[in-house]
Design an enzyme around this catalytic site. Sequence first.
Site, PDB file in Angstrom:
ATOM      1  N   CYS A   1      14.748   7.871   2.625  1.00  0.00           N
ATOM      2  CA  CYS A   1      15.675   8.952   2.947  1.00  0.00           C
ATOM      3  C   CYS A   1      15.838   9.917   1.780  1.00  0.00           C
ATOM      4  CB  CYS A   1      17.048   8.390   3.278  1.00  0.00           C
ATOM      5  SG  CYS A   1      17.018   7.195   4.596  1.00  0.00           S
TER       6      CYS A   1
ATOM      7  N   GLU B   1      -7.162  -1.285  -5.574  1.00  0.00           N
ATOM      8  CA  GLU B   1      -6.587   0.059  -5.482  1.00  0.00           C
ATOM      9  C   GLU B   1      -7.421   0.949  -4.548  1.00  0.00           C
ATOM     10  OE1 GLU B   1      -3.913   1.357  -6.061  1.00  0.00           O
ATOM     11  OE2 GLU B   1      -4.274   3.497  -6.193  1.00  0.00           O
TER      12      GLU B   1
ATOM     13  N   GLU C   1      -4.197   3.224   3.416  1.00  0.00           N
ATOM     14  CA  GLU C   1      -2.911   3.891   3.663  1.00  0.00           C
ATOM     15  C   GLU C   1      -3.074   5.299   4.210  1.00  0.00           C
ATOM     16  OE1 GLU C   1      -0.263   4.475   0.271  1.00  0.00           O
ATOM     17  OE2 GLU C   1      -1.982   4.527  -1.052  1.00  0.00           O
TER      18      GLU C   1
ATOM     19  N   LYS D   1      -5.849   2.678  -1.202  1.00  0.00           N
ATOM     20  CA  LYS D   1      -5.872   4.127  -0.964  1.00  0.00           C
ATOM     21  C   LYS D   1      -6.496   4.422   0.396  1.00  0.00           C
ATOM     22  CE  LYS D   1      -3.831   4.933  -3.261  1.00  0.00           C
ATOM     23  NZ  LYS D   1      -2.788   4.846  -4.241  1.00  0.00           N
TER      24      LYS D   1
ATOM     25  N   ARG E   1       8.805  12.251   0.564  1.00  0.00           N
ATOM     26  CA  ARG E   1       9.346  10.906   0.396  1.00  0.00           C
ATOM     27  C   ARG E   1       9.102  10.049   1.634  1.00  0.00           C
ATOM     28  NH1 ARG E   1      13.484  10.680  -3.589  1.00  0.00           N
ATOM     29  NH2 ARG E   1      14.615   9.104  -2.417  1.00  0.00           N
TER      30      ARG E   1
ATOM     31  N   TRP F   1      14.576   7.863   6.984  1.00  0.00           N
ATOM     32  CA  TRP F   1      13.481   6.909   7.174  1.00  0.00           C
ATOM     33  C   TRP F   1      14.172   5.666   7.737  1.00  0.00           C
ATOM     34  CZ3 TRP F   1      11.729   2.136   5.188  1.00  0.00           C
ATOM     35  CH2 TRP F   1      10.362   1.892   5.315  1.00  0.00           C
TER      36      TRP F   1
ATOM     37  N   HIS G   1     -16.688 -17.006  -0.620  1.00  0.00           N
ATOM     38  CA  HIS G   1     -15.739 -18.079  -0.285  1.00  0.00           C
ATOM     39  C   HIS G   1     -14.954 -17.754   0.983  1.00  0.00           C
ATOM     40  CE1 HIS G   1     -16.644 -20.176  -3.972  1.00  0.00           C
ATOM     41  NE2 HIS G   1     -16.463 -19.047  -4.645  1.00  0.00           N
TER      42      HIS G   1
ATOM     43  N   LYS H   1       7.402   7.609  -0.027  1.00  0.00           N
ATOM     44  CA  LYS H   1       6.978   7.731  -1.421  1.00  0.00           C
ATOM     45  C   LYS H   1       7.822   6.860  -2.329  1.00  0.00           C
ATOM     46  CE  LYS H   1       4.704   9.709  -4.832  1.00  0.00           C
ATOM     47  NZ  LYS H   1       3.322   9.229  -5.028  1.00  0.00           N
TER      48      LYS H   1
ATOM     49  N   ASN I   1      21.659   7.495   1.758  1.00  0.00           N
ATOM     50  CA  ASN I   1      20.384   6.839   1.478  1.00  0.00           C
ATOM     51  C   ASN I   1      20.712   5.433   0.999  1.00  0.00           C
ATOM     52  OD1 ASN I   1      17.894   6.023   0.585  1.00  0.00           O
ATOM     53  ND2 ASN I   1      17.792   7.433  -1.158  1.00  0.00           N
ATOM     54  N   GLY I   2      20.076   4.413   1.582  1.00  0.00           N
ATOM     55  CA  GLY I   2      20.348   3.031   1.164  1.00  0.00           C
ATOM     56  C   GLY I   2      20.776   2.186   2.352  1.00  0.00           C
TER      57      GLY I   2
HETATM   58  C1  F6R Z   1       0.417   3.574  -2.887  1.00  0.00           C
HETATM   59  C2  F6R Z   1       1.737   3.788  -3.456  1.00  0.00           C
HETATM   60  C3  F6R Z   1       2.693   2.651  -3.459  1.00  0.00           C
HETATM   61  C4  F6R Z   1       3.532   2.668  -4.748  1.00  0.00           C
HETATM   62  C5  F6R Z   1       4.617   1.578  -4.685  1.00  0.00           C
HETATM   63  C6  F6R Z   1       5.396   1.504  -5.971  1.00  0.00           C
HETATM   64  O1  F6R Z   1      -0.368   4.729  -2.959  1.00  0.00           O
HETATM   65  O2  F6R Z   1       2.055   4.857  -3.881  1.00  0.00           O
HETATM   66  O3  F6R Z   1       2.032   1.446  -3.305  1.00  0.00           O
HETATM   67  O4  F6R Z   1       2.685   2.450  -5.829  1.00  0.00           O
HETATM   68  O5  F6R Z   1       5.483   1.852  -3.625  1.00  0.00           O
HETATM   69  O6  F6R Z   1       6.031   2.715  -6.256  1.00  0.00           O
HETATM   70  P1  F6R Z   1       6.568   3.016  -7.711  1.00  0.00           P
HETATM   71  O7  F6R Z   1       5.390   3.118  -8.623  1.00  0.00           O
HETATM   72  O8  F6R Z   1       7.307   4.310  -7.589  1.00  0.00           O
HETATM   73  O9  F6R Z   1       7.449   1.882  -8.112  1.00  0.00           O
END
Ligand code: F6R
Length: 599
Positions: free
Chosen positions: A2, A475, A482, A479, A27, A69, A498, A594, A95-96
């Site tokens: 949010c 990673e 997602e 990427k 976000r 959200w 395995h 985000k 938010n929360g």
């Molecule tokens: C993936 C991504 C998330 C963040 C995770 C942690 O592309 O962005 O996996 O890495 O939510 O977020 P932070 O780094 O803000 O704690």
Amino acid sequence: MCGIIGYVGSDQVAPILTSGLKNLEYRGYDSAGVALADDVLSIHKREGTIDDLTVPESTATCGIGHTRWSTHGPPTDTNSHPHTDCTGEIAVVHNGIIDNYDALKADLEAAGHEFDSDTDTEVIPHLLEEALERYGLPTAVSRVVDRLEGSFALGVVAAGRDEIVAARNDSPLVVGHADDGAFIASDVTAFVEHTRDVSYLEDGDVAHLDGGDVRVYNDGQRVDRPIQTVDWGADAAEKGGYDHYMLKEIHEQPQALRQAISGRIDAVAGEADLELSLPEQYLASLDEIQIVACGTSYHAGLYAKRLLERHAEVRTTVKIASEYAFSPSRDPWRTLVIAVTQSGETADTLGAMRRASRAGAKTLAVTNTVGSTAAREADDALYIRAGPEIGVAATKTFASQVATLALLSVYVGRTRGTLSSSDASDLLEHLRGLPGAVQQVLDEEPRVRTVATEYADGDAFFFVGRRLGHPVALEGALKLKEISYDHAEGFAAGELKHGPLALVTGETPVFAILTDGTSPDETLNNVKEVESRSAPVVGVSSLERAEKFLDASFSVPELGLLEPLVANVYLQLIAYHVANSKGRAIDKPRNLAKSVTVE
Ligand code: F6R
């Protein structure tokens, strides 16, 4: 998660709220709304995007807005924020999560209050309705906040009152100070085109914005939250000619890396200067480092573990923050807990950091966000200086996290006397070469796009690597999954045989990391295993002899232990172009946010 924006001042509020909500889109959200506070309160909210929301012209100069959200109740018009009381004169954005909302709601319903939504938030305006019978708005909010359990950032307005009251507990909230008024927001991006002067609220704060006049109280006492000026402006948060923020941010990596290392390297002396306040004596006597993080930041932590163990000879474990329980091998005070978090607001990471701190460990936040909760709560903060990252998928911040943690490994290694100045100089030289090496990869983008398009229809995508190639494989897969919504998995290359090998067919492209620091010769054996099951293999490689085994190959410039980090840039571009060829919502992938501010 949010997002909150609010403004009170001399300008009309409606366009300010709409553009603020746009700035908060990154976000992640599923509905949006605003409350315009004039003599009467007008609420406009709905499920869907901000473009779907119609905010009429209005003379109001005070209001709040929200991107939701969903947590409690599905995304519907009614569940969207702002929420109001029975009279429709008080509006709240939140938010929360309010943990005790059930009990509060039962009491309020028994007292005759009627609820419209399924949300936890709606208890707040009803509680305020009662409190406002006795108090002014700031005191009413303080009284109500005292009854709430959980995490919240709140913005409150009421009909006929030219003021906003905001409160924070465990969820981020910043105040913006402009000549003609004041703002509240979940982050600075929301209002940075109006002002770069901000103050960061702390847990327990209640802020009263009365036009441009801002007063903050904590536990009934007036407190000072100093005004700081952010060193980036609105253009840093715009797309700059790229189709997506993610692509812009991938291309910003050379600059972000320059910022991460600037002024921190003395390659001749073999020293890193990080201006840490953690005493050198303390770092020298460490038994153990524990890294806590989520998602991409967790992968950066896995990369850093190998560098720290190698350079600083200190046992280092990396834990997914939501799984973390503090259990030091020996003395808690000889355990340094490093929270790696781009936003500095990730609830799981903050929770892990707090558990460690309560048990007596020292904490260090490695973050991109000045003034974030992690930065303020940790014993020390180390900034990665990547600049704002808007795309939900983290790209440049991963590179900057690893570069900054590599500097930390040199700093701790030199402090402990475990890293010679010549070995340190080598790594520091490689760090200096990093922006140029990443630029070389970016220059290859047209060929990456061709390969990505060629394999985009795979049934699934596998990424394999060993040693420092393992976090990069994880990673790369994260990427791709997602933003493309395709099934992608990263594996330690040796693990393929395995189990996962059973999934490999001619329709499962495999991406292999074959650079320095990844035992490429051993990984090449795994490449042959998948090839003999007819899978196409794309290598990201600094090993010339690997080429004849690969269906496509991208070359990584020589850069020692930082080669896997450079290889990762190819994987970011692959993910981007696979997703783009399918027309995905790259900057706002479905279901993702985000800044993940709930546990
Ligand atoms: C993936 C991504 C998330 C963040 C995770 C942690 O592309 O962005 O996996 O890495 O939510 O977020 P932070 O780094 O803000 O704690």
